[in-house]
Design a protein around this motif. Structure first.
Motif, PDB file in Angstrom:
ATOM      1  N   TYR B  47       6.887 -10.452  -5.436  1.00 54.95           N
ATOM      2  CA  TYR B  47       6.779 -10.084  -4.024  1.00 54.95           C
ATOM      3  C   TYR B  47       7.635 -11.042  -3.210  1.00 54.95           C
ATOM      4  O   TYR B  47       7.883 -12.171  -3.617  1.00 54.95           O
ATOM      5  CB  TYR B  47       5.328 -10.208  -3.536  1.00 54.95           C
ATOM      6  N   LYS B  57       7.338  -5.395  -2.039  1.00 58.28           N
ATOM      7  CA  LYS B  57       7.248  -5.490  -3.494  1.00 58.28           C
ATOM      8  C   LYS B  57       8.601  -5.848  -4.086  1.00 58.28           C
ATOM      9  O   LYS B  57       9.635  -5.377  -3.621  1.00 58.28           O
ATOM     10  CB  LYS B  57       6.778  -4.153  -4.072  1.00 58.28           C
ATOM     11  N   GLU B  62       3.282  -4.619  -9.808  1.00 54.39           N
ATOM     12  CA  GLU B  62       2.037  -4.008 -10.280  1.00 54.39           C
ATOM     13  C   GLU B  62       1.091  -5.047 -10.872  1.00 54.39           C
ATOM     14  O   GLU B  62       1.489  -5.839 -11.724  1.00 54.39           O
ATOM     15  CB  GLU B  62       2.336  -2.943 -11.329  1.00 54.39           C
ATOM     16  N   GLY B  63      -0.172  -5.021 -10.403  1.00 56.48           N
ATOM     17  CA  GLY B  63      -1.158  -5.971 -10.886  1.00 56.48           C
ATOM     18  C   GLY B  63      -1.224  -7.255 -10.077  1.00 56.48           C
ATOM     19  O   GLY B  63      -1.985  -8.160 -10.408  1.00 56.48           O
ATOM     20  N   TYR B  64      -0.421  -7.333  -9.029  1.00 52.91           N
ATOM     21  CA  TYR B  64      -0.387  -8.506  -8.156  1.00 52.91           C
ATOM     22  C   TYR B  64      -0.606  -8.090  -6.708  1.00 52.91           C
ATOM     23  O   TYR B  64      -0.324  -6.957  -6.338  1.00 52.91           O
ATOM     24  CB  TYR B  64       0.962  -9.221  -8.250  1.00 52.91           C
ATOM     25  N   SER B  65      -1.104  -9.027  -5.895  1.00 51.37           N
ATOM     26  CA  SER B  65      -1.187  -8.797  -4.459  1.00 51.37           C
ATOM     27  C   SER B  65      -0.899 -10.109  -3.733  1.00 51.37           C
ATOM     28  O   SER B  65      -1.067 -11.195  -4.296  1.00 51.37           O
ATOM     29  CB  SER B  65      -2.559  -8.258  -4.040  1.00 51.37           C
ATOM     30  N   ALA B  81      -5.906  -5.935 -13.029  1.00 53.52           N
ATOM     31  CA  ALA B  81      -5.022  -4.845 -13.443  1.00 53.52           C
ATOM     32  C   ALA B  81      -3.756  -5.358 -14.132  1.00 53.52           C
ATOM     33  O   ALA B  81      -3.064  -4.583 -14.798  1.00 53.52           O
ATOM     34  CB  ALA B  81      -4.628  -4.009 -12.229  1.00 53.52           C
ATOM     35  N   GLN B  82      -3.478  -6.628 -14.007  1.00 58.35           N
ATOM     36  CA  GLN B  82      -2.310  -7.219 -14.673  1.00 58.35           C
ATOM     37  C   GLN B  82      -2.737  -7.582 -16.082  1.00 58.35           C
ATOM     38  O   GLN B  82      -3.453  -8.567 -16.308  1.00 58.35           O
ATOM     39  CB  GLN B  82      -1.830  -8.448 -13.901  1.00 58.35           C
TER      40      GLN B  82
END
Lengths: 111, 114
Positions: B47, B57, B62-65, B81-82
């Protein structure tokens, strides 16, 4: 998209040997080119940079010249020291300020 | 001295757990970035943020925030989710994100799965 290709390592040299690490790139427009160095367990530090064609970046005895005609930015040093042992990353900054890194080349200098 | 501080240096995650990596800078930089480093693969962008309250992004989001509520802080959450989170995570910043600016890096966080 943008990409950077570096020679695979590890590279092992004796102290005072000549160093070349090859780097070629693919990018649209006019990217800026960088070499970063990473010592074990640490983040990356800028080693040198060049922002336009034919510019030469230099620092601590290392040099690299921005060659637009061959899309290359090879890193060179005339006489390496044990303290130069590290991983070296070639990178470019292209459109939308996105930085693209090569996979890194590990250099080991032996006394 | 100005710089970027990442913490912790080592972090362990259990199955199904979310973990947050801290990144703080006192360089007054606008742009901040998170990279993931795997052996032999170089750095991949997760990110990035160019101003407060805005972020985009990268190549492997995917799998990160992330969040960017303050200029000096850009925390990364690795969610459950990661599925393959073990890696060395690097935070970086630049003044404005201009193409000729160098990146300043923190010293990294090594994340491992228990």
């Amino acid at each position: 998209g943008d990409s950077v290709t570096q020679m695979e390592g590890p590279v092992t040299l004796s102290e005072e040997a000549f160093l070349t690490i090859n780097c070629t790139y693919t990018a649209t427009g006019y990217p800026s080119l960088f070499w970063y160095v990473q010592y074990p367990g640490e983040g990356l530090q800028l080693l040198l940079k060049a922002t336009k064609a034919d510019d030469k970046g230099s620092n601590k005895g290392f040099e690299a010249t921005y060659r637009k005609e061959t899309t290359s930015f090879h890193l060179e040093k005339g006489s390496v020291q044990v303290s130069d042992s590290a991983v070296y990353f070639c990178a470019l900054t292209g459109g939308y300020q996105k930085v693209t890194f090569g996979t890194g080349t590990k250099l080991q200098v032996i006394p | 001295d100005g710089g970027i501080t990442q913490s912790p240096k080592y972090l362990f995650r259990k199955e199904g757990q979310n973990v947050t990596l801290s990144c703080e800078q006192n360089l007054n930089h606008d742009a901040m970035y998170w990279y993931r480093q795997d052996p032999g693969q170089g750095l991949r962008l997760i990110y990035y943020s160019q101003i407060v309250n805005d972020f985009q992004k990268g190549d492997i989001a995917e799998g990160y925030s992330v969040s960017r509520e303050k200029k000096e802080s850009f925390p990364l959450t690795v969610t459950s989710a990661q599925k393959n989170p073990t890696a060395f995570y690097l935070c970086a910043s630049t003044g404005t994100g201009a193409t000729n600016e160098k990146l300043f890096f923190g010293s990294g966080t090594q994340l491992s799965v228990l």
